[in-house]
Scaffold this motif. Structure first.
Motif, PDB file in Angstrom:
ATOM      1  N   VAL A 207       8.570 -12.217   8.479  1.00  0.00           N
ATOM      2  CA  VAL A 207       7.371 -11.391   8.327  1.00  0.00           C
ATOM      3  C   VAL A 207       7.700 -10.006   8.868  1.00  0.00           C
ATOM      4  N   GLN A 208       7.589  -8.999   8.021  1.00  0.00           N
ATOM      5  CA  GLN A 208       7.968  -7.632   8.390  1.00  0.00           C
ATOM      6  C   GLN A 208       6.787  -6.697   8.184  1.00  0.00           C
ATOM      7  N   PHE A 209       6.829  -5.567   8.910  1.00  0.00           N
ATOM      8  CA  PHE A 209       5.762  -4.570   8.831  1.00  0.00           C
ATOM      9  C   PHE A 209       6.395  -3.198   8.607  1.00  0.00           C
ATOM     10  N   GLN A 245      -5.017 -18.013   4.271  1.00  0.00           N
ATOM     11  CA  GLN A 245      -4.572 -17.461   5.550  1.00  0.00           C
ATOM     12  C   GLN A 245      -4.172 -16.001   5.399  1.00  0.00           C
ATOM     13  N   LEU A 246      -3.555 -15.679   4.278  1.00  0.00           N
ATOM     14  CA  LEU A 246      -3.117 -14.302   4.046  1.00  0.00           C
ATOM     15  C   LEU A 246      -4.315 -13.365   3.975  1.00  0.00           C
ATOM     16  N   GLN A 271       3.805  -7.402   0.173  1.00  0.00           N
ATOM     17  CA  GLN A 271       4.866  -7.728  -0.767  1.00  0.00           C
ATOM     18  C   GLN A 271       5.448  -9.095  -0.461  1.00  0.00           C
ATOM     19  N   GLN A 272       5.726  -9.858  -1.510  1.00  0.00           N
ATOM     20  CA  GLN A 272       6.379 -11.159  -1.391  1.00  0.00           C
ATOM     21  C   GLN A 272       7.758 -11.047  -2.021  1.00  0.00           C
ATOM     22  N   ILE A 273       8.763 -10.892  -1.181  1.00  0.00           N
ATOM     23  CA  ILE A 273      10.138 -10.678  -1.635  1.00  0.00           C
ATOM     24  C   ILE A 273      10.835 -12.030  -1.714  1.00  0.00           C
ATOM     25  N   PHE A 284       4.374  -6.402   5.028  1.00  0.00           N
ATOM     26  CA  PHE A 284       3.094  -5.701   5.058  1.00  0.00           C
ATOM     27  C   PHE A 284       3.368  -4.201   5.116  1.00  0.00           C
ATOM     28  N   VAL A 285       2.889  -3.488   4.117  1.00  0.00           N
ATOM     29  CA  VAL A 285       3.074  -2.038   4.059  1.00  0.00           C
ATOM     30  C   VAL A 285       1.829  -1.380   4.643  1.00  0.00           C
ATOM     31  N   LEU A 286       2.012  -0.675   5.781  1.00  0.00           N
ATOM     32  CA  LEU A 286       0.881  -0.136   6.534  1.00  0.00           C
ATOM     33  C   LEU A 286       0.836   1.382   6.459  1.00  0.00           C
TER      34      LEU A 286
END
Length: 363
Positions: A207-209, A245-246, A271-273, A284-286
């Motif tokens: 999980v990345q931000f 949950q998402l 995004q689901q890579i 998650f693009v913030l």
């Protein structure tokens, strides 16, 4: 000649005004004509309904009594096209018919009406194919379509969405569900088959931000219910992609940033890579925006209370609000097993302070 030229424009204007007045009067008469008279030729007597009959294409879906209860047109009454259209709408709204139409026939005494009805077939069986994760009994509880009811394709479409939600909540977000009705118009019966194409669970590798600077990656990951897959995920039931949950995690991120003063925070994308056949990286693009802070709080125009008293009340109010917020978070995150001993400790401390103030401090 000069005199005639000056009168001609005046006569022309008068004629134009008269024509405009006549047009307005004609339009007003058309508007004032009652709707019930518009259904009949002007100058003719109303057409009487001599007969109201019912016929069915295929097996009869419901009784004649129920059908006639939804028909307003009556024998001996004047024919009205508006009433006939309402009868068609009412019969269609019962949900028992696929097709409703009214045939009109001129008779010696007026007009004969024949209501032609094609009933919906009744469902005799509901089947499922491709389902290995859930049994038929569990799927039957999720759908609204029942055996013995008329076939309703709108209902069936909604049922496919309910079955898909069941799979998604259990960690199967890529399942596909379709319904296939099988009709027998001769007998008036039908069977429905839900074709389910299952897909494996999607594991979350990471999980990345992207665009995060106000909080660490670890802090942001701890805020989410969606977790990375690890070797104990079979026990904790975490690390699996679940759409519900998402959706909650989107709200959690917004709440975290806004409570820290990032009013302009926006979650641009999730995004689901793909990482293999059944593994993904969630990114998650913030867009954090700027952080807003309170520089100072002052009071103007206050005469009834001293400023210090208002500041003290404001501080107490903020403290109570923050305390309630922190307490609620602790209850949700740690559960009653943690809260019970904390509550007892606080109660004992309050009792001890009261005893001290009453017996020791006063003396």
């Amino acid at each position: 000649m000069t005199f005639r030229r000056t009168l001609e424009p005046r006569r022309r204007r008068r004629l134009d005004r008269a024509a405009l007045l006549v047009g307005l009067l004609a339009a007003g008469l058309l508007v004032l004509v009652p709707a019930r008279l518009a259904a009949q030729p002007l100058g003719l007597s109303p057409v009487k309904i001599t007969r109201v009959a019912i016929t069915n294409i295929g097996p009869q879906a419901v009784s004649d009594a129920l059908i006639r209860a939804n028909i307003r047109a009556k024998e001996g009454e004047s024919y009205n096209a508006v009433v006939i259209n309402e009868d068609i709408k009412n019969l269609s709204a019962t949900g028992y018919f696929d097709n409703v139409r009214v045939a009109e026939e001129q008779t010696e005494g007026g007009l004969s009406l024949l209501y032609v009805l094609q009933g919906r077939p009744k469902i005799t069986d509901i089947l499922y194919t491709g389902n290995t994760k859930f049994e038929k009994a569990k799927l039957d509880k999720r759908i609204s379509t029942k055996v013995g009811e008329p076939l309703d394709e709108l209902k069936l479409f909604r049922d496919t969405l309910e079955i898909k939600k069941l799979y998604e909540k259990s960690g199967y977000p890529r399942v596909t569900v379709n319904y296939v009705p099988s009709r027998d118009n001769r007998t008036g019966r039908a069977t429905v088959t839900f074709e389910i194409t299952e897909a494996p669970k999607i594991r979350i590798a990471d999980v990345q931000f992207e665009g995060a600077s106000a909080f660490t990656q670890k802090k942001l990951r701890g805020t989410l219910k969606t977790k990375r897959h690890w070797w104990l995920s079979w026990l904790t039931r975490s690390g699996i992609l679940k759409e519900d949950q998402l959706d909650e995690d989107r709200e959690r991120l917004g709440e975290l940033y806004r409570s820290a003063g990032y009013i302009d925070f926006e979650l641009k994308d999730v995004q689901q890579i793909q990482q293999g056949t059944n593994r993904i990286v969630l990114r998650f693009v913030l867009s954090e925006g700027r952080q807003y802070k309170v520089g100072a709080v002052g009071f103007r125009g206050v005469t009834l209370f001293p400023t210090n008293a208002l500041e003290q009340k404001l501080t107490m109010g903020v403290g109570q609000l923050l305390g309630a917020r922190i307490g609620a978070r602790m209850v949700v995150s740690r559960g009653t097993g943690f809260i019970r001993p904390v509550f007892l400790t606080v109660v004992i401390a309050i009792i001890g302070k009261l005893v001290y103030d009453a017996y020791f401090r006063a003396g």
